[in-house]
Design an enzyme around this catalytic site. Structure first.
Site: not given
Ligand code: GLC
Length: 551
Positions: A100, A207, A257, A331-332
């Site tokens: 990641d 990310d 993402e 996880h979010d």
């Molecule tokens: C993404 C991750 C999240 C994190 C954010 C900032 O959305 O999935 O958990 O807080 O990025 O890195």
């Protein structure tokens, strides 16, 4: 047959939130050796790849998404030897490890940021620093450069008195945004990829990577929180292509993402002719229960909106040569069965309906740890049980906006990222076999029944159903590479249904997103491929999902 489609279409990826997966040393937090000890479990499930959330050195203000060194291992999680052992043991079982990469921002503890704070011009230019007005002070810094809001609440700029400058942080104040317009930054990050490639890593998640290209002109947003200016920003495709080229990752399995993105942009990111990424996560379908688009305002999921979002992202990505990452959970996100189903009355049905839909769509499905067991949201009763920075901030912000403490808690309880972060339930022993110590975040009270050991012994468990879905994707070319078309005219009904076709083979997937019986679509002449009810029926029963096939 397109070899890339077949390749990506046959894979299933499993996400591990390292802090909550398996503790091996009794400190209450999961770690790399813990994951290694569970590889047989993952091999048995049948997944091809595990995405492990960041385990790099980090002050852990955002549980590792605040990285202070991209090329080392956080001691809480183990050592480089532990990582190498994990990668080797995984590969021996046919499982790749996906890393990641958090490249939009670094922790303010990263040495680059520390050098910037000391006034080193080279490193000041690594971040988005903007001069404050002359005479600004810590007590009275004046107006920030823009009114943009941080994703975790509050203004997105932080004033540094010693420099008389502001820096941008789209997330926590300890997560400073990098300046990707600086070629040295881009080179540094490509080096990080090369470092991990040198360790044999073949898969990467990026990310919030569509936020890296900020606009040239910084202006206030009077319509929203600023995201329209920096999401899918001006140089995004150019920077991604360069990263992929310099990092030596073209053609590897990668996923971006994409935060508040557009379908057109995602076609660009994932169409192989652009040499960017293999696939994209987008979140539009996970906002259909946000009232007026506000995560912190509850409403029931709008199934018409959900159907239309799935339709457009499935059909139009396919038409544009793009590729979707398919998911409900990470996880979010709060656990999806609690959110889109009814876990009180129809726990098994709700927990199997959702993956039936996504695992049979066109794309690459992701399973988030514990989803394969039907783990639910928390049963927490006090804000003190939460650990997530966003949840704690919003508990306060909601009260500032006029909610009572009870109302604020009710909303946080439904929407907290900790809802999906509770430890993995391995068995019915104390702390579900996750740790012998005190877990960093409490477990959900249903683990004596909702756990891996119990479900592996039960051929009718949620886990057994997931295993069948994974095996089906590997066995059926129509799932891997078939065309996709949604059934029209279902507005107002709780059914979401779609066709997959490949040559003469046709698959009809129908899902009832409600606790009521509704008439099923006609599937005459087909045979049942998979479904979450045993007895045949002309009706779709509560939260029933059914896939039937004509060959
Ligand atoms: C993404 C991750 C999240 C994190 C954010 C900032 O959305 O999935 O958990 O807080 O990025 O890195």
């Amino acid at each position: 047959m397109n070899p890339r489609t077949q390749e990506l279409g046959s894979k299933v990826i499993y996400q591990i939130y390292i802090k909550s997966y398996q503790d091996s040393d009794g400190d209450g937090m999961g770690d790399l050796r813990g994951i290694t000890s569970r590889l047989d479990y993952l091999a048995d499930l049948g997944v091809d790849c595990v995405w492990i959330t960041p385990f790099f050195p980090s002050p852990q203000n955002d549980n590792g998404y605040d990285v202070s060194d991209y090329c080392a291992i956080e001691p809480l999680y183990g050592t480089m030897d532990d990582f190498e052992e994990l990668a080797r043991e995984a590969r021996a079982r046919g499982i790749e490890v996906m890393l990641d990469m958090v490249f939009n921002h670094t922790s303010t503890e990263h040495e680059w940021f520390k050098k910037a704070l000391s006034g080193d011009p080279k490193y000041l230019a690594y971040y988005k620093f903007v001069d404050a007005a002359p005479g600004a002070t810590a007590d009275d810094p004046g107006k920030p450069p823009t009114n943009w809001e941080s994703k975790f609440g509050g203004n997105a700029w932080e004033y540094v008195p010693s420099l008389n400058k502001w820096y941008l942080h789209l997330f926590d104040v300890t997560q400073a945004d990098l300046d990707w317009d600086n070629p040295e930054v881009r080179e540094e990050l490509a080096n990080v990829l090369r470092f991990w490639r040198g360790k044999g890593v073949n898969c990467f998640r990026f990310d919030v990577v569509n936020l890296i290209s900020k606009p040239n002109v910084l202006e206030d947003d009077f319509e929203g929180d600023g995201r329209r200016f920096y999401s899918d920003g001006p140089h995004i495709h150019e920077y991604l292509q360069e990263l992929v080229r310099l990092g030596g990752i073209d053609g590897l399995m990668t996923v971006g993402e994409m935060s508040s993105t557009s379908l057109q942009s995602c076609i660009g990111y994932s169409n192989p002719s652009n040499h960017e990424l293999s696939m994209c996560f987008n979140f539009h379908h996970l906002k259909v229960d946000y009232d007026h688009g506000d995560k912190w305002a509850l409403k029931d999921p709008d199934i018409d909106e959900l159907r239309e979002l799935f339709r457009s992202w499935q059909e139009e990505m396919a038409a544009g040569g793009g590729w979707n990452a398919l998911f409900w959970s990470n996880h979010d996100q709060p656990r999806p069965n609690s959110r889109f189903g009814d876990t009180e009355r129809f726990w098994y049905e709700s927990s199997t309906l959702l993956p039936t839909a996504t695992h049979l769509m066109r794309g690459t499905p992701y399973i988030y740890q514990g989803e394969e067991l039907g783990q639910t949201i928390t049963d927490f009763t006090s804000i003190d049980q939460y650990r997530d920075v966003e949840s704690i901030n919003y508990y306060r912000i909601l009260q500032d906006r006029g909610c009572t403490p009870e109302e604020a808690f009710h909303i946080v309880h439904a929407r907290s990222r900790d809802d999906g972060r509770t430890p993995m339930a391995w068995n019915d022993s104390p702390n579900a076999g996750f740790t012998t110590g005190t877990p960093w975040l409490a477990l959900v009270g249903n683990y004596p029944t909702v756990n891996a050991q119990a479900e592996m012994a039960d051929p009718h468990s949620v886990r057994a159903y997931f295993k069948r879905l994974i095996a089906l994707r590997k066995a059926e070319p129509v799932i891997q590479e078939g065309d996709v078309r949604f059934v029209e005219g279902l507005e107002g009904s709780p059914i979401i249904a779609f066709w997959r076709t490949l040559g003469k083979t046709r698959l009809l997937v129908q899902c009832n997103f409600s606790g009521e019986e509704v008439g099923a679509l006609d599937a005459e002449g087909s045979e049942l491929l998979i479904g979450n009810y045993d007895e045949p029926s002309d009706m779709l029963r509560p939260y029933e999902a059914r896939a039937t096939i004509w060959r």
